[in-house]
Design an enzyme around this catalytic site. Structure first.
Site, PDB file in Angstrom:
ATOM      1  N   ASP A  32      16.150  68.719  53.630  1.00  0.00           N
ATOM      2  CA  ASP A  32      14.961  69.452  54.034  1.00  0.00           C
ATOM      3  C   ASP A  32      15.335  70.658  54.871  1.00  0.00           C
ATOM      4  O   ASP A  32      16.475  70.825  55.288  1.00  0.00           O
ATOM      5  CB  ASP A  32      13.906  68.565  54.694  1.00  0.00           C
ATOM      6  CG  ASP A  32      14.265  68.025  56.045  1.00  0.00           C
ATOM      7  OD1 ASP A  32      15.226  68.513  56.661  1.00  0.00           O
ATOM      8  OD2 ASP A  32      13.573  67.119  56.526  1.00  0.00           O
ATOM      9  N   ILE A  33      14.345  71.511  55.062  1.00  0.00           N
ATOM     10  CA  ILE A  33      14.543  72.767  55.778  1.00  0.00           C
ATOM     11  C   ILE A  33      14.522  72.478  57.273  1.00  0.00           C
ATOM     12  O   ILE A  33      13.592  71.844  57.778  1.00  0.00           O
ATOM     13  CB  ILE A  33      13.440  73.779  55.400  1.00  0.00           C
ATOM     14  CG1 ILE A  33      13.489  74.064  53.898  1.00  0.00           C
ATOM     15  CG2 ILE A  33      13.590  75.067  56.209  1.00  0.00           C
ATOM     16  CD1 ILE A  33      12.308  74.860  53.379  1.00  0.00           C
ATOM     17  N   GLU A  75       8.557  69.749  53.130  1.00  0.00           N
ATOM     18  CA  GLU A  75       9.720  70.634  52.978  1.00  0.00           C
ATOM     19  C   GLU A  75      10.959  69.834  52.583  1.00  0.00           C
ATOM     20  O   GLU A  75      12.076  70.293  52.742  1.00  0.00           O
ATOM     21  CB  GLU A  75       9.965  71.425  54.267  1.00  0.00           C
ATOM     22  CG  GLU A  75      10.559  70.654  55.403  1.00  0.00           C
ATOM     23  CD  GLU A  75       9.559  69.895  56.265  1.00  0.00           C
ATOM     24  OE1 GLU A  75       9.988  69.389  57.302  1.00  0.00           O
ATOM     25  OE2 GLU A  75       8.375  69.778  55.920  1.00  0.00           O
TER      26      GLU A  75
END
Length: 154
Positions: A32-33, A75
């Protein structure tokens, strides 16, 4: 540009069955970001949407056609790597991490720095469900986040 969660889960179950039946390698990357909420709060949700879309395009350009790249939720993304050993999955995860770190994400003439944290897992015969395989990669993702982010673990 990427598969949805429903398709992803179907594909993961299919690939797990194939790996089990033929004794083939199968690896999974969850990522994920880093600090995505902060990006949304600082630059707005349209910027966040642009980052998600650009990130998907950036990663799609470096994966093999047989890899299955999907948005898992929010995300968080995942890549199913058929016939890839854990060693090669680690190498590939690092490649993705560097590609994202070096990419220029720009929204309304503002460059937004983006990094990702990645968790990697290899399929083994004790994994009886897609959820157990995902959990193994997800646990490594959270270790990466606790280790300072912008890294891969697995």
């Amino acid at each position: 540009q990427v598969y949805n969660k429903r398709y992803y889960l179907e594909a993961l179950n299919r690939e797990m069955s194939r790996a089990r039946r033929y004794g083939r390698a199968l690896s999974l990357i969850m990522f994920d970001i880093d600090f995505f909420k902060k990006i949304n709060d600082t630059y707005g949700h349209l910027a966040g949407d642009m980052i998600l879309s650009s990130l998907a395009g950036t990663i799609s350009s470096v994966i093999r056609k047989e890899d299955i790249f999907a948005r898992y939720g929010g995300e968080e993304f995942s890549i199913i790597l058929p016939e890839i050993t854990i060693e090669n999955a680690r190498f590939f995860a690092e490649k993705i991490r560097r590609v994202v770190e070096m990419a220029q994400f720009q929204y309304q003439n503002v460059v937004i720095p983006v990094t990702i944290s990645l968790g990697i897992a290899a399929f083994d015969l004790t994994m009886n469900s897609a959820e157990s395989f995902i959990r193994a990669a997800d646990e490594n993702l959270y270790i990466a986040k606790r280790s300072g982010r912008n890294c891969s673990v697995g």
